[in-house]
Write a protein that holds these residues in place. Structure first.
Motif, PDB file in Angstrom:
ATOM      1  N   SER A   1       0.834  -1.210   0.000  1.00 33.76           N
ATOM      2  CA  SER A   1       0.000   0.000   0.000  1.00 33.76           C
ATOM      3  C   SER A   1       0.865   1.256   0.000  1.00 33.76           C
TER       4      SER A   1
ATOM      5  N   THR B   1       2.208   1.573  -3.590  1.00 34.67           N
ATOM      6  CA  THR B   1       1.146   2.082  -4.457  1.00 34.67           C
ATOM      7  C   THR B   1       1.005   3.592  -4.327  1.00 34.67           C
ATOM      8  N   GLN B   2       0.956   4.087  -3.099  1.00 42.89           N
ATOM      9  CA  GLN B   2       0.750   5.519  -2.881  1.00 42.89           C
ATOM     10  C   GLN B   2       1.943   6.356  -3.322  1.00 42.89           C
TER      11      GLN B   2
ATOM     12  N   ARG C   1       2.275   6.339  -7.148  1.00 41.06           N
ATOM     13  CA  ARG C   1       1.237   7.193  -7.738  1.00 41.06           C
ATOM     14  C   ARG C   1       1.604   8.671  -7.576  1.00 41.06           C
ATOM     15  N   GLU C   2       2.081   9.037  -6.383  1.00 40.28           N
ATOM     16  CA  GLU C   2       2.459  10.429  -6.153  1.00 40.28           C
ATOM     17  C   GLU C   2       3.599  10.853  -7.078  1.00 40.28           C
TER      18      GLU C   2
ATOM     19  N   PHE D   1      -6.106   2.795  -2.312  1.00 43.52           N
ATOM     20  CA  PHE D   1      -4.756   3.307  -2.060  1.00 43.52           C
ATOM     21  C   PHE D   1      -4.135   3.928  -3.312  1.00 43.52           C
ATOM     22  N   GLY D   2      -4.793   3.800  -4.459  1.00 41.81           N
ATOM     23  CA  GLY D   2      -4.318   4.524  -5.634  1.00 41.81           C
ATOM     24  C   GLY D   2      -3.980   3.675  -6.851  1.00 41.81           C
TER      25      GLY D   2
ATOM     26  N   ARG E   1      -0.936  13.113   2.131  1.00 37.55           N
ATOM     27  CA  ARG E   1      -0.551  12.486   0.856  1.00 37.55           C
ATOM     28  C   ARG E   1      -0.275  10.992   1.007  1.00 37.55           C
ATOM     29  N   LEU E   2      -0.100  10.524   2.239  1.00 30.41           N
ATOM     30  CA  LEU E   2       0.256   9.130   2.496  1.00 30.41           C
ATOM     31  C   LEU E   2      -0.553   8.625   3.681  1.00 30.41           C
ATOM     32  N   ARG E   3      -1.247   7.508   3.463  1.00 29.20           N
ATOM     33  CA  ARG E   3      -2.017   6.885   4.544  1.00 29.20           C
ATOM     34  C   ARG E   3      -1.314   5.613   4.983  1.00 29.20           C
TER      35      ARG E   3
ATOM     36  N   ASN F   1      -1.207   1.902   6.798  1.00 32.95           N
ATOM     37  CA  ASN F   1      -2.105   0.755   6.641  1.00 32.95           C
ATOM     38  C   ASN F   1      -2.022  -0.104   7.898  1.00 32.95           C
TER      39      ASN F   1
END
Length: 305
Positions: free
Chosen positions: A160, A163-164, A167-168, A188-189, A271-273, A275
Motif C-alpha cells: 500500500s 502504491t501511494q 502514484r504520487e 490506495f491509488g 498524501r500518504l495513509r 495501513n
C-alpha cells in the motif's frame, strides 16, 4: 521492564513469552527510548539476526520487533542530534534487542523526530513499510513519472505504501493481491487490479518496474513482463528470475533519518495513509501473533496505553 522474548527458533511465535527484563543502558552514540508503540514483521522469527549476532553467536533470549515510536529518556556518551524528552520514531538494528519492550537502546542515527500531531501508533507503523517502499521505488527502482509499476500485495503494509508513493511520483500503478483486496488496493491509488488467484497476470502487458513482495512463481512470471531497461525490485531475497533486458535488484531496508522525515511529512500532509491492521497491548502481544486469522495491514503493539 516488560518485554517479549524468544528463545526457540523452531517454536516460532508459539515460543514467544512476556517476561521481565533489565532496562537497557545507552552505549556510545545510543539513546534509550521509552517505547509507546512497536511494529513487527511476521517473518522476523525466520531471520538469522533474531537468533545470532553478527559473528553467528547465539544471542537468545532476544527481543523481537524493530519499529517503534516513543520518547527519548537517556543519551549515551557522544550522542548528538536528539534530546531527552524528544518524540521519535525509527528502525532498530536487526542484531540488537528490539522494540517489543517498554524500553529499547539503539543508535541515535536510526531515529527521526516524530511530529507532535502524529500519533505514536501511526509512527510505529511507518519505518519498515515506508522505508522499504521509498528505497525500492526511488533508490533501487529509479521510478519516473509516466512509468508503469506493478505493485504486488498492493493492499498489504508494504504494497500500500508502494502504491501511494509510486502514484504520487506520477507512475501508473497496477496492484495485485487476492480478490478480497481489490477495493482496498484501488482505494490506495492503484489504477488496475490483478486477482492473482483468478486473473491472468500476463494480460497486463509490459511494465517498467515490478515491486515484488511474494517471490516464487509470481516473481518469475513478473520478470517476463518487464520492458527493456526496466527493473525487478524484490525484498524476498536474491531474485530467482531476471528480466531479459533489465535489472533485478534485491535489497534489505536500511534506516535513514532523512527518508523517515519525508515519509512522515507526507502522512501529515494527507498524501500518504498508513495501513494499520490489528492494534494490541503488550500484555496481549503473544496472543495477537498467534492468532489464526489472516493479518490485514500492519500489526502494531501499544506498549504504553
Amino acid at each position: 521492564m516488560k518485554a517479549i522474548v524468544v528463545t526457540d527458533q523452531a517454536a516460532g511465535t508459539v515460543g514467544m513469552k512476556l517476561v521481565e527484563r533489565p532496562e537497557p543502558q545507552a552505549a556510545i552514540n545510543d539513546v534509550v527510548v521509552q517505547v509507546h508503540s512497536s511494529g513487527i514483521v511476521p517473518t522476523e522469527l525466520a531471520w538469522p539476526s533474531t537468533w545470532t549476532d553478527r559473528i553467528d553467536r547465539d544471542r537468545t533470549p532476544s527481543i523481537p520487533g524493530h519499529e517503534l515510536a516513543g520518547v527519548v529518556i537517556a543519551l549515551g556518551y557522544g550522542t548528538t542530534g536528539l534530546s531527552v524528552g524528544q518524540r521519535v520514531f525509527g528502525l532498530a538494528d536487526w542484531y540488537r534487542d528490539g522494540t517489543l519492550a517498554e524500553y529499547v537502546a539503539m543508535e541515535a542515527r536510526n531515529l527521526a523526530p516524530l511530529p507532535g500531531d502524529v500519533d505514536f501508533t501511526v509512527g510505529a507503523s511507518l519505518p519498515i513499510s515506508g522505508l522499504t517502499a521509498w528505497q525500492g521505488l526511488f533508490q533501487h527502482g529509479r521510478v519516473q513519472a509516466g512509468q508503469s509499476v506493478l505493485a504486488h500485495g498492493a493492499a498489504g503494509a508494504v504494497g500500500s505504501m508502494v502504491t501511494q508513493l509510486a502514484r504520487e511520483a506520477g507512475a501508473y500503478v497496477i496492484g495485485t493481491g487476492r480478490a478480497a483486496d481489490r477495493q482496498k488496493a484501488l482505494d490506495f491509488g492503484a489504477k488496475e487490479f490483478v486477482d492473482l488467484e483468478n486473473d491472468a497476470l500476463e494480460d497486463i502487458g509490459g511494465v517498467d518496474l515490478v515491486f515484488d513482495v511474494i517471490g516464487g512463481d509470481i516473481q518469475k512470471r513478473s520478470a517476463g513482463l518487464i520492458r527493456a531497461g526496466g527493473t525487478l525490485v524484490t525484498i524476498v531475497g536474491p531474485a530467482e528470475a531476471r528480466p531479459a533486458d533489465g535489472l533485478a535488484v534485491d535489497f534489505v531496508v536500511a534506516s535513514d533519518r532523512a527518508q523517515l522525515g519525508e515519509i512522515v511529512q507526507r502522512v501529515r500532509d494527507g498524501r500518504l495513509r498508513t495501513n494499520i491492521g490489528n492494534v494490541s497491548a503488550l500484555d496481549d502481544a503473544v496472543a495477537t501473533f498467534n492468532a489464526t486469522e489472516r493479518r490485514a495491514g500492519k500489526t502494531v503493539i501499544r506498549v504504553r496505553p
